[in-house]
Design a protein around this motif. Structure first.
Motif, mmCIF file in Angstrom:
data_model
loop_
_atom_site.group_PDB
_atom_site.id
_atom_site.type_symbol
_atom_site.label_atom_id
_atom_site.label_comp_id
_atom_site.label_asym_id
_atom_site.label_seq_id
_atom_site.Cartn_x
_atom_site.Cartn_y
_atom_site.Cartn_z
ATOM 1 N N GLY A 144 28.982 50.923 -11.181
ATOM 2 C CA GLY A 144 29.809 52.108 -10.956
ATOM 3 C C GLY A 144 29.874 52.994 -12.175
ATOM 4 N N VAL A 145 29.987 52.374 -13.347
ATOM 5 C CA VAL A 145 30.110 53.156 -14.577
ATOM 6 C C VAL A 145 28.814 53.918 -14.857
ATOM 7 C CG1 VAL A 145 30.369 52.974 -17.070
ATOM 8 C CG2 VAL A 145 31.892 51.721 -15.566
ATOM 9 N N ILE A 146 27.677 53.255 -14.622
ATOM 10 C CA ILE A 146 26.400 53.928 -14.862
ATOM 11 C C ILE A 146 26.247 55.134 -13.948
ATOM 12 C CG2 ILE A 146 23.898 53.676 -14.589
ATOM 13 C CD1 ILE A 146 24.217 50.834 -15.673
ATOM 14 N N THR A 147 26.598 54.939 -12.662
ATOM 15 C CA THR A 147 26.502 56.050 -11.717
ATOM 16 C C THR A 147 27.374 57.220 -12.156
ATOM 17 O OG1 THR A 147 26.125 54.461 -9.975
ATOM 18 C CG2 THR A 147 26.737 56.666 -9.304
ATOM 19 N N THR A 148 28.644 56.917 -12.497
ATOM 20 C CA THR A 148 29.533 57.990 -12.931
ATOM 21 C C THR A 148 29.007 58.642 -14.204
ATOM 22 O OG1 THR A 148 31.267 56.545 -12.120
ATOM 23 C CG2 THR A 148 31.954 58.544 -13.218
ATOM 24 N N GLY A 149 28.469 57.807 -15.108
ATOM 25 C CA GLY A 149 27.924 58.337 -16.352
ATOM 26 C C GLY A 149 26.792 59.322 -16.104
ATOM 27 N N LEU A 150 25.966 59.032 -15.088
ATOM 28 C CA LEU A 150 24.872 59.948 -14.754
ATOM 29 C C LEU A 150 25.406 61.329 -14.402
ATOM 30 C CD1 LEU A 150 22.582 57.723 -12.548
ATOM 31 C CD2 LEU A 150 21.981 58.805 -14.698
ATOM 32 N N PHE A 151 26.493 61.353 -13.619
ATOM 33 C CA PHE A 151 27.014 62.646 -13.202
ATOM 34 C C PHE A 151 27.716 63.358 -14.358
ATOM 35 C CE2 PHE A 151 26.076 60.716 -9.206
ATOM 36 C CZ PHE A 151 25.595 61.785 -8.477
ATOM 37 N N SER A 152 28.346 62.582 -15.264
ATOM 38 C CA SER A 152 28.910 63.207 -16.459
ATOM 39 C C SER A 152 27.794 63.815 -17.289
ATOM 40 C CB SER A 152 29.650 62.180 -17.311
ATOM 41 O OG SER A 152 30.595 61.515 -16.554
ATOM 42 N N PHE A 153 26.689 63.076 -17.406
ATOM 43 C CA PHE A 153 25.538 63.567 -18.152
ATOM 44 C C PHE A 153 25.061 64.890 -17.567
ATOM 45 C CE2 PHE A 153 21.003 64.116 -18.577
ATOM 46 C CZ PHE A 153 20.785 63.886 -19.915
ATOM 47 N N LEU A 154 24.924 64.930 -16.235
ATOM 48 C CA LEU A 154 24.433 66.143 -15.588
ATOM 49 C C LEU A 154 25.361 67.319 -15.849
ATOM 50 C CD1 LEU A 154 23.108 64.913 -12.158
ATOM 51 C CD2 LEU A 154 21.815 65.765 -14.098
ATOM 52 N N LEU A 155 26.671 67.082 -15.737
ATOM 53 C CA LEU A 155 27.625 68.173 -15.952
ATOM 54 C C LEU A 155 27.479 68.751 -17.350
ATOM 55 C CD1 LEU A 155 30.749 69.243 -14.818
ATOM 56 C CD2 LEU A 155 31.109 68.294 -17.078
ATOM 57 N N ALA A 156 27.410 67.851 -18.356
ATOM 58 C CA ALA A 156 27.359 68.339 -19.736
ATOM 59 C C ALA A 156 26.014 68.975 -20.029
ATOM 60 C CB ALA A 156 27.617 67.179 -20.693
ATOM 61 N N TYR A 157 24.953 68.366 -19.541
ATOM 62 C CA TYR A 157 23.606 68.834 -19.835
ATOM 63 C C TYR A 157 23.337 70.177 -19.168
ATOM 64 C CZ TYR A 157 18.525 68.319 -20.491
ATOM 65 O OH TYR A 157 17.225 68.488 -20.869
ATOM 66 N N ASN A 158 23.854 70.360 -17.945
ATOM 67 C CA ASN A 158 23.554 71.560 -17.178
ATOM 68 C C ASN A 158 24.501 72.709 -17.448
ATOM 69 O OD1 ASN A 158 21.462 70.278 -15.975
ATOM 70 N ND2 ASN A 158 22.531 69.828 -14.068
ATOM 71 N N ASP A 159 25.564 72.461 -18.194
ATOM 72 C CA ASP A 159 26.592 73.484 -18.317
ATOM 73 C C ASP A 159 26.072 74.724 -19.035
ATOM 74 O OD1 ASP A 159 29.609 74.168 -18.295
ATOM 75 O OD2 ASP A 159 28.848 74.672 -20.277
ATOM 76 N N PHE A 160 26.422 75.876 -18.481
ATOM 77 C CA PHE A 160 26.087 77.126 -19.147
ATOM 78 C C PHE A 160 27.352 77.878 -19.558
ATOM 79 C CE2 PHE A 160 25.583 81.699 -18.971
ATOM 80 C CZ PHE A 160 24.544 81.890 -19.850
ATOM 81 N N LEU A 161 28.287 77.968 -18.626
ATOM 82 C CA LEU A 161 29.469 78.816 -18.808
ATOM 83 C C LEU A 161 30.266 78.438 -20.048
ATOM 84 C CD1 LEU A 161 31.251 80.989 -17.537
ATOM 85 C CD2 LEU A 161 32.377 79.219 -16.256
ATOM 86 N N VAL A 162 30.657 77.176 -20.138
ATOM 87 C CA VAL A 162 31.527 76.744 -21.228
ATOM 88 C C VAL A 162 30.799 76.805 -22.559
ATOM 89 C CG1 VAL A 162 32.898 74.845 -22.118
ATOM 90 C CG2 VAL A 162 32.833 75.269 -19.674
ATOM 91 N N THR A 163 29.584 76.262 -22.596
ATOM 92 C CA THR A 163 28.871 76.203 -23.869
ATOM 93 C C THR A 163 28.505 77.597 -24.363
ATOM 94 O OG1 THR A 163 26.967 75.671 -22.518
ATOM 95 C CG2 THR A 163 27.909 73.898 -23.778
ATOM 96 N N SER A 164 28.156 78.515 -23.464
ATOM 97 C CA SER A 164 27.733 79.824 -23.952
ATOM 98 C C SER A 164 28.915 80.612 -24.497
ATOM 99 C CB SER A 164 27.045 80.614 -22.841
ATOM 100 O OG SER A 164 27.985 81.095 -21.926
#
Lengths: 384, 339
Positions: free
Chosen positions: A301-321
């Motif tokens: 479960g933790v690995i699965t959730t971690g994958l989605f956290s990874f995607l959110l952070a990696y794909n983010d444009f709005l906040v980081t820009s």
């Protein structure tokens, strides 16, 4: 059920498989196409004739390309490496794993394997082919134009390595912190049936619906002036939060929290409560039970959730820009800056090369974690 | 679990959400009714230009920002009430547009055109995403066991890709004489410029979104199809139900909870439409509500950010999502209570 009634007429089969093939092409085409474009000179990359884009005649005559033997040997080696990774690697990793630390030994084993593969593909293979090509005559003349100059320009001249490092800092920070905080909360929520827990989940769902720009509008002025209003607490060492990667990590973790705790809660609910109750009877505290009994079984479960956290952070444009300065820019906003100014055609292909570079890790991610991603996508739905 | 242990387990998470979600929400409420501006003073400056017979001097009144003792620009925060909201909504222009009955005039106001696009985008893509997802799920369910894995892998790619990059990859297929534009021109036998007018850009955004989210709907529906009760299907066959009737009366009702789940998620996510506008460089033609806030937050030519207007537009965005989600959520709530 193997009844004849369920057998389908040929026409339906053809129709359904035809649709599937069409969808697969639609799904993969844009990504595959930009990957092809990124290896060509601008003239070939933006040609309106698809065959000229694929074979790249301009690239071939001006820079060079791959011969038939290059392609065949390259494909053979890559195929062999993938095959070994599936067949041979798991056994080896299991063999050298000291009692139960599979995560770490996979990290080491996988890393070493990737490194060896890269050396074979990038250093050894071209050297061998460099000798072979002139000898082989027609087999050795290049037929497909290929250039890596855009990748070199992006990664070396434009300092994309720094953006990559920033992306890695932000994503790994977000994954680690959000899993640590989220696991505790998810477990707490799964094992509690109080009214507070229920309302906490409802509020989290409301937070999940908030557009991120709403939150960023709330941070930005305070982040810019933070040196002033933090001064009473920290004195002269008060940091300016604007542009700091760790401030972004905190923001993204918080934005991600509602999703994380919902998902982890549903995973923890699937772990029978009798397990920790038994540990409690044996004299463990709540935390002891969590550490000794739950932690060892929670990793899927933790690995699965971690994958989605990874995607959110990696794909983010709005906040980081909005919240990072140029120095600490991650990859996605950096590429947006790349094509937004007045661009030449070769800038455009460099942006394509950067885009492919950003996509490549995600491709590997799906390749390795396909099952976990699918289970994560359906976890929320089945509960809801 | 005791209250105290529960608090310790949940504490860090709640702390983060309060600090970084709840607090900013309160702060934008405050920010949206205040404006922070540099304090200006007016000074008389004597400007001398060298002329033929000695210098020619004139005095002018100049405005300049006041500086504090360390040389920074002095700012002052004032309460402005609903002025920032007015600046965003532009009620005078709105009134005149309605009075003239002119849709074009209304769409010239950035907020209303952003609202129009965001809502149309959200509503229009919903059935497309659900339909495409269901079709793919049915087709995958119907195909050979051996190719299911690879098909799922390929299907996940559009979903997993960074949204900005995904939009860019579609843009590169169409831009200039891009490969798909060339194909369309050849097919329709006419000149096409996909990035020259608003509606083609909008069309590409819809297409991109369906391409990007349909895999999610597909995976969820596919999981749902695995749990269809075979007895019910068999009973339907015995009753003489056709393939279409089986789908319509057995399988789709079974998937209904998933449809509601996907609808809610889609409303939340599509309402946030933003990355498309970055990827397609569409801001000159169509913008969304998130983009509007983003634009206010960016530095303008003088390095200032319109924080107050951004907060006002953020609040309005939030009200929008509350209305949008309120209706379906209330229905779900009632059904839950009823059952």
């Amino acid at each position: 059920m193997s009844s004849a009634a369920l057998r389908q007429p040929m026409s339906l089969k053809v129709l359904s498989n035809g649709f599937l093939a069409f969808w697969c092409i639609v799904a993969a085409f844009p990504i595959a196409w930009i990957a092809v474009m990124s290896f060509k000179t601008p003239i070939d990359a933006f040609d309106s004739n698809p065959f000229r884009v694929i074979f790249g005649p301009h690239t071939r005559t001006n820079i060079g390309g791959l011969s038939l033997i290059d392609i065949l040997l390259g494909l053979a080696l890559a195929g062999m490496l993938v095959r070994q990774a599936i067949r041979w690697l798991p056994g080896k990793v299991a063999e050298y794993t000291p009692n139960g630390r599979t995560g770490i030994s996979w990290l080491v084993g996988g890393g070493a394997y990737t490194l060896v593969s890269l050396v074979l593909l990038v250093v050894v293979l071209p050297a061998v082919l460099g000798v072979l090509n002139p000898v082989l005559g027609p087999l050795g003349t290049s037929i497909v134009g290929l250039t890596t100059e855009h990748y070199e320009a992006v990664w070396i001249d434009r300092g994309f390595t720094r953006n990559f490092a920033n992306s890695m800092i932000v994503t790994s920070g977000v994954v680690l912190v959000s899993l640590t905080v989220g696991t505790l909360a998810g477990y707490g929520l799964a094992r509690s049936d109080s009214v507070i827990a229920f309302w906490l989940l409802v509020v989290a769902l409301v937070f999940r619906a908030l557009p991120h720009s709403v939150l960023v509008a709330g941070y930005l002025p305070y982040f810019i002036t933070s040196a002033e209003w933090l001064a009473p607490i920290f004195g002269d060492a008060a940091p300016t939060l604007y542009g700091k990667p760790w401030a972004i990590i905190a923001v993204l973790v918080a934005i991600n929290q509602p999703f994380t705790i919902w998902m982890l809660r549903s995973f923890f609910q699937n772990i029978p409560a009798e397990l920790d109750e038994a540990a409690r009877v044996d004299g463990c505290s709540h935390f002891g039970a969590f550490r000794r009994v739950i932690v060892p079984v929670m990793w899927p479960g933790v690995i699965t959730t971690g994958l989605f956290s990874f995607l959110l952070a990696y794909n983010d444009f709005l906040v980081t820009s909005l919240l990072l300065d140029a120095q600490n820019m991650t990859m996605v906003p950096a590429i947006a800056n790349m094509f937004n100014r007045e661009t030449t055609a070769s800038d455009e292909v460099q942006a394509i090369a950067a885009a492919v570079s950003i996509t490549a890790p995600l491709f590997v991610l799906v390749l390795v974690f396909q099952r976990q991603i699918v289970s994560g996508l359906t976890a929320g739905a089945v509960k809801g | 679990m005791k209250k105290k242990t529960f608090a310790i387990f949940v504490g860090p998470s709640v702390f983060m959400m309060v600090l970084f979600i709840a607090a900013p929400l309160l702060s934008i409420l405050w920010l949206s009714v205040h404006v922070t501006q540099p304090v200006y003073e007016q000074v008389e400056v004597e400007i001398c230009t060298p002329g033929l017979l000695g210098s020619v001097c004139s005095t002018e009144l100049k405005t300049r920002p006041l500086l504090d003792e360390s040389g920074r620009i002095l700012t002052q925060t004032t309460f402005v009430g609903l002025q920032s909201y007015r600046n965003v909504i532009e009620p005078e222009k709105l009134r005149s547009a309605i009075a003239n009955g002119s849709w074009r005039e209304l769409m010239n106001i950035r907020f209303w055109s952003a609202l129009r696009f965001t809502l149309v985008f959200t509503i229009l893509t919903l059935p497309l995403v659900l339909g495409t997802g269901l079709l793919i799920a049915l087709a995958v369910n119907n195909t050979l066991q051996r190719i299911k894995g690879p098909v799922i892998f390929v299907s996940l790619l559009p979903f997993i890709i960074t949204p900005v990059i995904g939009a860019l990859s579609i843009r590169w297929l169409f831009i200039g004489d891009g490969i798909l534009t060339a194909g369309l021109e050849w097919w329709l036998d006419r000149d096409i410029a996909m990035f020259a007018q608003a509606w083609t850009i909008e069309l590409m955004m819809y297409m991109y979104r369906v391409w990007h989210v349909a895999p999610f709907a597909f995976v969820v529906f596919y999981a749902g199809l695995q749990t269809v009760n075979n007895d019910a299907v068999e009973a339907a066959i015995i009753d003489g139900a056709s393939r279409w009737q089986r789908l319509r009366y057995v399988i789709i009702p079974h998937l209904m909870p998933l449809v509601i789940f996907l609808t809610l998620i889609h409303l939340m996510d599509a309402y946030r439409v933003f990355e498309e506008i970055v990827g397609f460089s569409a801001s000159a033609y169509v913008i969304s509500l998130q983009w509007l806030t983003y634009e206010f937050l960016l530095q303008d030519g003088t390095g200032a950010r319109a924080i107050s207007r951004a907060s006002a537009s953020a609040i309005l965005t939030m009200i929008g999502v509350a209305v949008l989600l309120g209706l379906p959520l209330r229905r779900v709530w009632r059904e839950r209570k009823g059952s």
